[in-house]
Design an enzyme around this catalytic site. Structure first.
Site: not given
Length: 181
Positions: A61, A131, A169
């Site tokens: 991504h 993250y 995905d």
């Protein structure tokens, strides 16, 4: 913290100093001044967390254009194999990738600059992944590349693991057809 440059200079493994005793451990996970001395100026504006089970492969991504993001990723619990792919057309490492094992045990972090696609594969029964990003999420700027694009040559350590993907995905384009920096 120790800052180790990878084969792609801008992608950096950050290894914190862990102080442990019979009570547990303590570590600094982020120190802006030190980070800027080793990597450069950055202002993280958002932090995200996901939980995934064994065999989940998220990615590759990124966000396009003005919405691109630099990331500082780490695993709080479990183990993942983390991958950053250089998708900057003018880069000498265009199409190359870095693969790093991140785990709750090794406490490593990986800094991924703007201009990279990112993904990870969960190797443990469960993984909690967090993250920091330097730009807000913008759904209109979402982009991706197929995790198994032969041009990238990523050797995911799949073995006989059953992989789990999002529908999104599975429909990502190959590098040759993707939006690039």
């Amino acid at each position: 913290m120790e800052y180790k440059h990878t084969d792609i200079e801008e992608v950096v493994v950050v290894e914190p100093r862990v102080l442990g005793d019979s009570r547990g451990y303590f570590m600094e996970t982020w120190k802006q001044q030190e980070f800027e001395e080793h990597i450069g100026q950055i202002s993280f504006v958002q932090e995200n967390e996901s939980m995934s089970s064994r065999g989940v492969l998220r990615g590759l991504h990124y966000q396009k254009g003005e919405w691109s993001q630099a990331k500082l990723v780490r695993v709080i619990k479990g183990t993942v194999v983390d991958v950053a792919v250089d998708i900057r057309r003018s880069s000498p490492t265009f199409g190359h990738h870095v693969m790093v094992e991140l785990s709750g045990d090794n406490k490593r972090q990986l800094f991924i600059p703007r201009g990279f696609a990112h993904g990870f594969l969960v190797m443990s029964d469960e993984a909690v992944f967090t993250y920091k990003v330097d730009n807000v999420y913008a759904p209109q700027a979402e982009a991706g590349i197929r995790w198994d694009d032969p041009q990238l040559g990523i050797e995911w350590p799949i073995g006989n693991m059953k992989l789990l993907f999002s529908e999104k995905d599975m429909k990502q384009p190959l590098l040759k057809d993707a939006w690039l920096f």
